[in-house]
Design a protein around this motif. Structure first.
Motif, short mmCIF file in Angstrom:
data_model
loop_
_atom_site.label_atom_id
_atom_site.label_comp_id
_atom_site.label_asym_id
_atom_site.label_seq_id
_atom_site.Cartn_x
_atom_site.Cartn_y
_atom_site.Cartn_z
N ASP A 131 -113.43 -144.35 5.28
CA ASP A 131 -113.05 -145.57 5.27
C ASP A 131 -114.06 -146.06 3.87
O ASP A 131 -114.99 -145.74 3.66
N LEU A 132 -113.11 -147.05 3.27
CA LEU A 132 -113.54 -147.21 2.03
C LEU A 132 -114.92 -148.22 2.19
O LEU A 132 -115.94 -148.18 1.28
N SER A 133 -115.16 -148.59 3.38
CA SER A 133 -116.41 -149.72 3.52
C SER A 133 -117.65 -148.92 3.70
O SER A 133 -118.61 -149.32 3.60
N GLN A 155 -115.52 -144.09 -9.82
CA GLN A 155 -114.57 -144.47 -9.39
C GLN A 155 -114.46 -144.06 -7.83
O GLN A 155 -115.30 -143.34 -6.95
N HIS A 156 -113.24 -144.46 -7.34
CA HIS A 156 -112.69 -143.95 -5.79
C HIS A 156 -111.52 -144.23 -5.96
O HIS A 156 -110.67 -144.81 -6.69
N ARG A 157 -110.72 -143.15 -5.13
CA ARG A 157 -109.33 -142.92 -4.97
C ARG A 157 -109.32 -142.60 -3.56
O ARG A 157 -109.93 -142.27 -2.91
N THR A 158 -107.95 -142.77 -3.34
CA THR A 158 -107.44 -142.47 -2.06
C THR A 158 -106.45 -141.17 -1.96
O THR A 158 -105.64 -141.14 -2.85
N LYS A 159 -106.68 -140.42 -0.82
CA LYS A 159 -105.96 -138.94 -0.90
C LYS A 159 -105.69 -138.69 0.55
O LYS A 159 -106.48 -138.67 1.37
N ASP A 162 -104.44 -134.13 5.82
CA ASP A 162 -103.71 -133.91 7.36
C ASP A 162 -103.44 -135.31 7.86
O ASP A 162 -103.91 -135.36 9.08
N GLY A 163 -102.64 -135.99 7.20
CA GLY A 163 -102.01 -137.22 7.75
C GLY A 163 -103.03 -138.29 7.58
O GLY A 163 -102.84 -139.44 8.22
N LYS A 164 -104.33 -138.18 7.11
CA LYS A 164 -105.23 -139.27 7.15
C LYS A 164 -105.58 -139.44 5.73
O LYS A 164 -105.73 -139.00 4.84
N ASN A 165 -105.95 -140.76 5.65
CA ASN A 165 -106.51 -141.31 4.24
C ASN A 165 -108.05 -140.86 4.01
O ASN A 165 -108.69 -141.15 4.88
N ILE A 166 -108.26 -140.14 2.98
CA ILE A 166 -109.58 -139.94 2.76
C ILE A 166 -109.95 -140.38 1.38
O ILE A 166 -109.24 -140.35 0.31
N TYR A 167 -111.03 -141.38 1.46
CA TYR A 167 -111.51 -141.91 0.26
C TYR A 167 -112.63 -141.06 -0.57
O TYR A 167 -113.56 -140.67 -0.01
N HIS A 168 -112.14 -140.61 -1.68
CA HIS A 168 -113.18 -139.84 -2.46
C HIS A 168 -113.84 -140.90 -3.51
O HIS A 168 -113.08 -141.84 -4.02
N PHE A 169 -114.94 -140.66 -3.94
CA PHE A 169 -115.72 -141.36 -4.95
C PHE A 169 -116.72 -140.22 -5.71
O PHE A 169 -116.97 -139.22 -5.19
N SER A 170 -117.08 -141.08 -6.91
CA SER A 170 -118.11 -140.48 -7.69
C SER A 170 -119.11 -141.73 -8.08
O SER A 170 -118.79 -142.89 -8.22
#
Length: 176
Positions: A131-133, A155-159, A162-170
């Motif tokens: 979750d982004l929070s 940065q942060h991005r959504t990917k 497996d059918g779920k949104n994962i928020y990646h960040f730096s």
């Protein structure tokens, strides 16, 4: 007076008296005590010699270190200072930025890479969260009322995985 001639009123001088026996026992005990104390004194002398030897060795080591420090170039001093800052302490990792990240981390944040630079004063984190929070809470915990610390969410991005949104960040971190 005939009966008096048979009685001898003088003591025999060849036998030991009780006072002589007591004196000999006292002399023997004193001899044992003195030899025991002499042995203790020898042991104490050996301990003193060992302690003096250790003191001399430490003084020679301090003198060698002082001479080495005196002969060092400014660049070598800088390297020594950086290495000393990286020493591991008993209360943490020894690197301030790692301790800082460890304090702020929660299980909801996955750290993929952690790059530490400048003797543990700067770091770059790449990670992910469900979750982004969670990312914003992590950044807030890193900030944690320290105005000198600098945290940058690069940065942060959504990917979708497996059918779920994962928020990646730096993130970039700088600890004074």
């Amino acid at each position: 007076m005939k009966g008096l001639n048979d009685v001898d009123f003088a003591r025999a001088r060849g036998g030991l008296t009780s006072w002589v026996a007591i004196a000999l026992c006292c002399a023997a005990l004193t001899g044992v005590f003195v030899s025991n104390e002499w042995s203790n004194v020898d042991q104490l002398r050996d301990e003193v010699e060992r302690a003096e030897s250790r003191i001399e060795q430490r003084q020679r080591a301090v003198e060698r270190e002082r001479l080495r420090q005196k002969q060092m170039t400014p660049e070598q001093r800088r390297i020594e200072r950086i290495l000393a800052e990286q020493q591991v302490s008993t209360t943490g990792s020894g690197l301030p930025v790692i301790d800082w990240i460890e304090h702020a981390w929660t299980p909801q944040i996955a750290l993929k890479t952690l790059t530490v630079e400048k003797a543990g004063r700067e770091a770059r984190i790449e990670g992910g969260a469900a979750d982004l929070s969670h990312i914003y809470i992590f950044v807030e915990r890193l900030n944690d009322r320290h105005p000198d610390r600098k945290i940058g969410l690069l940065q942060h991005r959504t990917k979708a995985e497996d059918g779920k949104n994962i928020y990646h960040f730096s993130l970039s971190l700088e600890h004074p």
